[in-house]
Design an enzyme around this catalytic site. Structure first.
Site, mmCIF file in Angstrom:
data_model
loop_
_atom_site.group_PDB
_atom_site.id
_atom_site.type_symbol
_atom_site.label_atom_id
_atom_site.label_comp_id
_atom_site.label_asym_id
_atom_site.label_seq_id
_atom_site.Cartn_x
_atom_site.Cartn_y
_atom_site.Cartn_z
ATOM 1 N N HIS A 64 18.118 54.207 13.204
ATOM 2 C CA HIS A 64 19.545 54.456 13.443
ATOM 3 C C HIS A 64 20.292 54.662 12.126
ATOM 4 O O HIS A 64 21.181 55.504 12.031
ATOM 5 C CB HIS A 64 20.186 53.271 14.174
ATOM 6 C CG HIS A 64 20.070 53.334 15.676
ATOM 7 N ND1 HIS A 64 20.657 54.329 16.415
ATOM 8 C CD2 HIS A 64 19.447 52.520 16.565
ATOM 9 C CE1 HIS A 64 20.396 54.115 17.707
ATOM 10 N NE2 HIS A 64 19.655 53.031 17.821
ATOM 11 N N CYS A 121 17.461 52.539 24.367
ATOM 12 C CA CYS A 121 18.466 52.462 23.315
ATOM 13 C C CYS A 121 19.835 52.371 23.982
ATOM 14 O O CYS A 121 20.110 53.121 24.916
ATOM 15 C CB CYS A 121 18.380 53.711 22.437
ATOM 16 S SG CYS A 121 19.604 53.736 21.123
ATOM 17 N N HIS A 176 13.110 50.717 14.942
ATOM 18 C CA HIS A 176 14.090 51.412 15.771
ATOM 19 C C HIS A 176 15.487 51.334 15.128
ATOM 20 O O HIS A 176 16.182 52.346 15.020
ATOM 21 C CB HIS A 176 14.095 50.776 17.176
ATOM 22 C CG HIS A 176 15.100 51.354 18.130
ATOM 23 N ND1 HIS A 176 14.738 51.977 19.299
ATOM 24 C CD2 HIS A 176 16.459 51.384 18.097
ATOM 25 C CE1 HIS A 176 15.828 52.385 19.934
ATOM 26 N NE2 HIS A 176 16.889 52.036 19.231
ATOM 27 N N GLN A 236 26.053 52.330 15.878
ATOM 28 C CA GLN A 236 26.249 52.222 17.326
ATOM 29 C C GLN A 236 27.578 51.567 17.703
ATOM 30 O O GLN A 236 27.971 51.575 18.868
ATOM 31 C CB GLN A 236 25.101 51.436 17.967
ATOM 32 C CG GLN A 236 23.766 52.159 17.894
ATOM 33 C CD GLN A 236 22.683 51.348 18.564
ATOM 34 O OE1 GLN A 236 22.170 50.405 17.990
ATOM 35 N NE2 GLN A 236 22.359 51.701 19.799
HETATM 36 CO CO CO Z 1 18.923 52.247 19.561
#
Ligand code: CO
Length: 168
Positions: free
Chosen positions: A141, A95, A137, A57
């Site tokens: 990713h 998210c 979660h 991310q």
């Molecule tokens: Co996320």
């Protein structure tokens, strides 16, 4: 030890960036050298009111996550789920890479995992409730999986318009 690196808020990679679909590589030398990165990731998570953040991310395909833990934050390298409970629960998840999208996701209620800490230690963690959900979660990713990959095709079809707005 004193930290002189100023905290940075990093740019969050958003859907549909292909980086979010990529599988992350294990960190070969987990340890204090990556302390600064963990701190930047934690500050980025906090600045965005997130409860967890995975390295893809912030544009890094490496197995690194930060997880907000009740009253302190933790960074983890190479987290792996060893065991998950048969017991599951459904709760709404968002998210930071999918702004404005909230979905009900079914997760194991309890997970046992192994991970390395920024101090270079390998530890076993048993997470329940919200903690278990966040770990699952964030580990998703690292496998290139997002919450939209965890809903039915029907639900995903209904999301199409919202997802298009994220991809102008
Ligand atoms: Co996320």
């Amino acid at each position: 030890m004193q930290y002189t690196t100023p905290l940075r808020t990093l740019t969050i990679v958003k859907y549909p960036d292909p980086l979010l679909k990529k599988k992350s590589q294990p960190v070969e030398k987990p340890g204090p050298a990556l302390h600064a990165l963990i701190r930047h990731m934690t500050s980025t998570m906090d600045a965005n009111d997130g409860v967890g953040l995975a390295a893809p991310q912030i544009g890094l395909s490496q197995c690194i996550i930060v997880v907000k833990d009740v009253d302190k934050n933790h960074g983890f390298f190479n987290p792996q789920i060893l065991k998950e409970s048969r017991d599951t629960n459904i709760d709404e998840e968002g998210c930071l890479s999918l702004p404005g999208i909230f979905l009900k996701i079914k997760r194991a209620s309890e997970v046992m995992l192994v991970a390395q800490t920024p101090n270079g230690k390998t530890m076993k963690i048993v997470a329940k409730g919200l903690g278990a959900r966040i770990f699952q979660h964030e580990i998703d990713h690292l496998r290139g999986k997002l919450i939209i990959d965890r809903v039915s095709p029907w639900k995903r079809l209904k999301l199409r318009k919202k997802l298009k707005e994220l991809n102008p």
